[in-house]
Design an enzyme around this catalytic site. Sequence first.
Site, PDB file in Angstrom:
ATOM      1  N   ASP A   7       0.848  -1.191   0.000  1.00  0.00           N
ATOM      2  CA  ASP A   7       0.000   0.000   0.000  1.00  0.00           C
ATOM      3  C   ASP A   7       0.883   1.240   0.000  1.00  0.00           C
ATOM      4  OD1 ASP A   7      -2.613   1.292   0.135  1.00  0.00           O
ATOM      5  OD2 ASP A   7      -2.026   1.912   2.144  1.00  0.00           O
ATOM      6  N   GLU A   9       0.715   5.734   0.437  1.00  0.00           N
ATOM      7  CA  GLU A   9      -0.012   6.972   0.688  1.00  0.00           C
ATOM      8  C   GLU A   9       0.632   8.039  -0.186  1.00  0.00           C
ATOM      9  OE1 GLU A   9      -2.727   7.244   2.386  1.00  0.00           O
ATOM     10  OE2 GLU A   9      -2.689   5.256   3.311  1.00  0.00           O
ATOM     11  N   HIS A  59      -4.362  11.005   5.555  1.00  0.00           N
ATOM     12  CA  HIS A  59      -3.190  10.331   6.120  1.00  0.00           C
ATOM     13  C   HIS A  59      -2.512  11.091   7.261  1.00  0.00           C
ATOM     14  CE1 HIS A  59      -0.728  13.097   3.781  1.00  0.00           C
ATOM     15  NE2 HIS A  59      -1.224  12.649   2.631  1.00  0.00           N
ATOM     16  N   HIS A 154      -5.723   6.833   7.691  1.00  0.00           N
ATOM     17  CA  HIS A 154      -5.174   5.904   6.719  1.00  0.00           C
ATOM     18  C   HIS A 154      -3.652   5.894   6.871  1.00  0.00           C
ATOM     19  CE1 HIS A 154      -8.635   5.148   3.838  1.00  0.00           C
ATOM     20  NE2 HIS A 154      -9.128   5.916   4.790  1.00  0.00           N
ATOM     21  N   ASP A 159      -2.922  -0.458   6.888  1.00  0.00           N
ATOM     22  CA  ASP A 159      -3.791  -0.866   5.783  1.00  0.00           C
ATOM     23  C   ASP A 159      -3.310  -2.176   5.168  1.00  0.00           C
ATOM     24  OD1 ASP A 159      -5.299   1.347   6.248  1.00  0.00           O
ATOM     25  OD2 ASP A 159      -4.877   2.346   4.346  1.00  0.00           O
TER      26      ASP A 159
END
Length: 238
Positions: A7, A9, A59, A154, A159
């Site tokens: 993942d 960001e 985030h 997040h 995640d």
Amino acid sequence: MRQIILDTETTGLRVEDGNRILEIAAVEMIDRRLSSPDRHFHCYINPGRDSEEGALNVHGLTTEFLSDKPTFAQIADEFLDFVGGAEIIIHNAPFDVGYLNMELGQIGRGKFSDYVDNVIDTLVMAKDQRPGKRNNLDALCDFFDIDRSNRTLHGALIDCELLSEVYLGLTRGQDSLLIDFDPYAGNDAALAFAKSNRKPLRIVRATAEERAEHEAYLAALDKSVKGECLWRQMEKGE
């Protein structure tokens, strides 16, 4: 099988607007079991620009916090070594892969697909299994009864950990039980030898705790396949 749940960001939603990656997490899973934390990859990245307001609200990684972090070029070799040759699992893969391709392209390192075996998109899998339903990570965690109470913002690492459980839920029915496998099929001599040397089977009965765990597993399995669990049907004599 070595799989990596990945993942990122970013500073914004659209890579076309000059947004950059500011966090990458990659969690290793071997034969459907998560590796120890020292086998995970996680780093914050100085993107060289501010985050868009909407992304920052998601985030919470400020320009000040990221100012002393390495650039993508500085962590690229370590990142590519970690994911190299693995099967990659991403939720909404085109988003993350698009950003990774952009970052790699800017330093002359080709495309993400040049380094990995293949990419699995769990969003596509979820839409196939749950057409017409909300299939973002929060919704899937709720569907599979996965605890996400620690996810206030997040973050790429948390995640990834949640997505690993979602992926196992989405693929639970793919486990091969090998019920009918006979290693001696077609070889009468080998079968006779095996039987002649076979010791009496020792019967070990399940404890009450083990039976309860098994019942909980079947309940979760039956829920994930919408009441079509074969074991449940066998119990009912269907």
